[in-house]
Design an enzyme around this catalytic site. Structure first.
Site, PDB file in Angstrom:
ATOM      1  N   CYS A  32      -0.233 -33.637  67.193  1.00 33.15           N
ATOM      2  CA  CYS A  32      -0.508 -33.888  65.777  1.00 33.15           C
ATOM      3  C   CYS A  32      -1.140 -32.656  65.129  1.00 33.15           C
ATOM      4  O   CYS A  32      -2.130 -32.134  65.627  1.00 33.15           O
ATOM      5  CB  CYS A  32      -1.462 -35.073  65.648  1.00 33.15           C
ATOM      6  SG  CYS A  32      -2.003 -35.341  63.964  1.00 33.15           S
ATOM      7  N   CYS A  37       0.951 -40.213  60.362  1.00 31.18           N
ATOM      8  CA  CYS A  37       0.019 -40.373  61.459  1.00 31.18           C
ATOM      9  C   CYS A  37       0.859 -40.829  62.640  1.00 31.18           C
ATOM     10  O   CYS A  37       1.492 -41.886  62.583  1.00 31.18           O
ATOM     11  CB  CYS A  37      -1.021 -41.426  61.102  1.00 31.18           C
ATOM     12  SG  CYS A  37      -1.996 -41.953  62.511  1.00 31.18           S
ATOM     13  N   TYR A  96     -14.494 -66.652  69.542  1.00 32.29           N
ATOM     14  CA  TYR A  96     -14.079 -65.466  68.777  1.00 32.29           C
ATOM     15  C   TYR A  96     -12.549 -65.450  68.687  1.00 32.29           C
ATOM     16  O   TYR A  96     -11.896 -64.468  69.055  1.00 32.29           O
ATOM     17  CB  TYR A  96     -14.570 -64.167  69.426  1.00 32.29           C
ATOM     18  CG  TYR A  96     -16.034 -64.146  69.787  1.00 32.29           C
ATOM     19  CD1 TYR A  96     -16.982 -63.685  68.861  1.00 32.29           C
ATOM     20  CD2 TYR A  96     -16.476 -64.578  71.038  1.00 32.29           C
ATOM     21  CE1 TYR A  96     -18.329 -63.656  69.192  1.00 32.29           C
ATOM     22  CE2 TYR A  96     -17.821 -64.549  71.377  1.00 32.29           C
ATOM     23  CZ  TYR A  96     -18.747 -64.087  70.453  1.00 32.29           C
ATOM     24  OH  TYR A  96     -20.069 -64.058  70.794  1.00 32.29           O
ATOM     25  N   CYS A 131     -13.486 -55.246  74.088  1.00 33.14           N
ATOM     26  CA  CYS A 131     -13.051 -53.930  73.582  1.00 33.14           C
ATOM     27  C   CYS A 131     -14.164 -52.904  73.738  1.00 33.14           C
ATOM     28  O   CYS A 131     -14.092 -51.825  73.173  1.00 33.14           O
ATOM     29  CB  CYS A 131     -12.601 -54.042  72.131  1.00 33.14           C
ATOM     30  SG  CYS A 131     -13.864 -54.708  71.056  1.00 33.14           S
TER      31      CYS A 131
HETATM   32  N1  SAH Z   1      -9.170 -63.335  69.927  1.00 30.73           N
HETATM   33  C1  SAH Z   1      -8.701 -62.791  68.694  1.00 30.73           C
HETATM   34  C2  SAH Z   1      -9.756 -62.040  67.895  1.00 30.73           C
HETATM   35  C3  SAH Z   1     -10.617 -61.056  68.619  1.00 30.73           C
HETATM   36  S1  SAH Z   1     -11.569 -59.952  67.616  1.00 30.73           S
HETATM   37  C4  SAH Z   1      -7.487 -61.927  68.908  1.00 30.73           C
HETATM   38  O1  SAH Z   1      -7.211 -61.483  70.009  1.00 30.73           O
HETATM   39  O2  SAH Z   1      -6.773 -61.671  67.938  1.00 30.73           O
HETATM   40  C5  SAH Z   1     -13.110 -60.705  67.486  1.00 30.73           C
HETATM   41  C6  SAH Z   1     -13.177 -61.828  66.489  1.00 30.73           C
HETATM   42  O3  SAH Z   1     -14.503 -62.330  66.512  1.00 30.73           O
HETATM   43  C7  SAH Z   1     -12.902 -61.440  65.045  1.00 30.73           C
HETATM   44  O4  SAH Z   1     -11.907 -62.291  64.533  1.00 30.73           O
HETATM   45  C8  SAH Z   1     -14.241 -61.682  64.327  1.00 30.73           C
HETATM   46  O5  SAH Z   1     -14.088 -62.152  63.011  1.00 30.73           O
HETATM   47  C9  SAH Z   1     -14.867 -62.720  65.203  1.00 30.73           C
HETATM   48  N2  SAH Z   1     -16.346 -62.850  65.204  1.00 30.73           N
HETATM   49  C10 SAH Z   1     -17.264 -61.882  65.034  1.00 30.73           C
HETATM   50  N3  SAH Z   1     -18.514 -62.364  65.224  1.00 30.73           N
HETATM   51  C11 SAH Z   1     -18.377 -63.691  65.537  1.00 30.73           C
HETATM   52  C12 SAH Z   1     -19.290 -64.725  65.868  1.00 30.73           C
HETATM   53  N4  SAH Z   1     -20.597 -64.498  65.916  1.00 30.73           N
HETATM   54  N5  SAH Z   1     -18.798 -65.949  66.144  1.00 30.73           N
HETATM   55  C13 SAH Z   1     -17.463 -66.185  66.111  1.00 30.73           C
HETATM   56  N6  SAH Z   1     -16.550 -65.239  65.806  1.00 30.73           N
HETATM   57  C14 SAH Z   1     -16.989 -64.001  65.524  1.00 30.73           C
END
Ligand code: SAH
Length: 459
Positions: free
Chosen positions: A77, A164, A317, A413
């Site tokens: 890049c 990009c 989450y 992550c």
């Molecule tokens: N499992 C999903 C999202 C993972 S990312 C996937 O793979 O697509 C993490 C997620 O946690 C996000 O959507 C974010 O909005 C959420 N999040 C962040 N803090 C949180 C909390 N305290 N309780 C519940 N969800 C939360």
């Protein structure tokens, strides 16, 4: 010379790089004192200049490389150095995968105090370019026109970007066209210093399987000059556009989105598939940026959950219910919890779209909703967590330890917070069985990993 700090500012010294930092800089040690040097690669011998010598660590600049790593490659890049979005283009892809595996292993040992944990080689991509399905570019002005691309490293200066090479080509096309169209209709870029102007960011999201495009214009106020003409021209010029939204962010902040999103044209969502499962994605919902590797990641999570069809499963989450719906096909019931209300609306819609009737969703903080749910007499056999970078809240970890699901699948992550949380779960009666890193973000230092934990038999 100071006893604890073996180097001084402006010293020229010869070093051998041993490691990479989370930012992708080389790490060299002088009598155990670490120096971080951008662009150094493990194994390389080099002369560096000490730029800063703090108490516990210092920074240096690469002056001359005596011996190059066999894994060093030319970054393809042209704006790699100024941009900072990628950190590893100068390392071969194979070298990147090895570095990420080492990072996971080291952090699990150092922070998690987990000896001999089974970390598998990172699952990488066949072609690690053009993978991102979402572009988010800040907008500025230059010579009377709009520019957009990235903030020059460590500044707030916007540099224009034509392409990009980790983005889907479609996103490049969309961003270029939107910049040009908005420029022509007299849209002004947001001026951070004076808190004036119209357009702050352009966001483009592309459904890799469906070819559907969503565009979000993030503006300072509700007004956008020539809004209708801009919308008309976007839809006539860019193929696949299904949704154009406006998000209003009037605050003087570097947070990209404001609270208000409205549809200017088309649908509220775009659709995409991961495997056979169809997903509706709205402007503010989290959706993994690398769809090809997402499938690899979710399949691994499903394998680790090892479901027979009889289990009650929690997906904490859960975002738009992506992992939940993968699990629901193999479980008795799935309960997904997520903090963003729009994401939960998407999750419910996604269950319906896929004819899945055994998944339920709740809005709220996982650390509040799940303890409450447990205190009301509910329980789960398998629990999946996929928290943001800061990891799981302690209250949630404590509920897991009390509830004692037989299996926990931890999708992470951030290896640092993963290691911290695994230690807490280990102390609470779980055993870390294996860890599978998946390369969701080639060319960057980011590492994603799925971990399988089992309840120890004496708990
Ligand atoms: N499992 C999903 C999202 C993972 S990312 C996937 O793979 O697509 C993490 C997620 O946690 C996000 O959507 C974010 O909005 C959420 N999040 C962040 N803090 C949180 C909390 N305290 N309780 C519940 N969800 C939360």
């Amino acid at each position: 010379m100071n006893k604890t700090v073996p180097v001084q500012k402006n010293d020229y010294i010869d070093v051998v790089f041993e490691d990479l930092t989370h930012e992708g800089a080389g790490v060299a040690k002088v009598d155990g004192y670490p120096l971080f040097v951008p662009n150094g690669l493990p194994g390389e011998k080099a002369k560096i200049k000490v730029i800063k010598a703090n108490k516990g660590y210092g920074f240096g600049r690469l002056i001359e490389t005596y011996e190059e790593s066999p894994d060093r490659v030319e970054a393809p890049c042209p704006i790699y150095k100024e941009c900072g979005g990628c950190q590893l283009q100068h390392l071969s892809y194979d070298g990147q995968l090895k570095a990420k595996e080492k990072q996971v292993r080291d952090v699990l040992t150092r922070i998690g105090k987990l000896e001999n944990v089974k970390v598998h080689p990172v699952l990488g991509m066949k072609d690690p370019w053009r993978y991102r399905n979402k572009a988010q570019v800040p907008v500025g002005e230059h010579e009377g026109g709009l520019i957009g691309g990235f903030y020059q490293q460590r500044t707030h200066q916007i540099i224009d970007m034509k392409e990009c090479i980790i983005q889907q080509e479609k996103n490049d096309e969309v961003v270029q066209a939107v910049k040009e169209i908005c420029s022509r209709y007299g849209v002004r870029a947001y001026d951070e210093g004076r808190n004036k102007g119209d357009l702050r960011h352009i966001m483009a999201r592309y459904g890799l399987v469906t070819g559907e495009v969503m565009i979000v214009l993030v503006t300072r106020t509700k007004d956008l000059p020539n809004k209708n003409k801009i919308v008309e021209e976007i839809i006539s010029r860019i193929q696949g556009v299904k949704s154009i939204c406006q998000n209003v962010n009037s605050k003087k902040t570097n947070v990209i989105f404001g609270d208000e999103t409205k549809v200017l044209w088309g649908e509220e969502v775009i659709y995409d598939f991961i495997g056979d499962t169809k997903f509706a994605i709205s402007a503010r919902s989290f959706y993994q940026v690398n769809p090809e590797q997402t499938k690899v990641l979710y399949e691994k999570a499903l394998e680790y959950a090892d479901l027979s069809g009889e289990e009650n499963v929690i997906d904490a989450y859960c975002g738009i219910g992506t992992i939940s719906l993968f699990l629901a096909r193999k479980a008795k019931r799935v309960f997904g919890v997520e903090i963003v209300p729009e994401a939960i609306e998407d999750a419910k819609r996604n269950a319906e779209l896929n004819g899945i009737t055994n998944a339920e969703f709740a809005v709220g903080e996982a650390e509040i909703v799940i303890p409450k749910w447990y205190s009301e007499g509910n329980t789960a056999d398998v629990l999946v967590v996929d928290p943001p970078r800061k990891g799981c809240d302690e209250a949630l970890l404590q509920t897991i330890i009390d509830m004692k699901p037989k299996k926990v699948v931890y999708v992470s992550c951030n290896p640092g917070t993963l290691a911290r949380d695994l230690r807490i779960l280990e102390d609470g009666g779980y055993q870390t069985v294996e860890v599978q890193p998946v390369d969701m973000f080639p060319m960057t230092m980011h590492v994603e990993a799925v971990t399988k934990l089992e309840l120890k038999s004496n708990h």
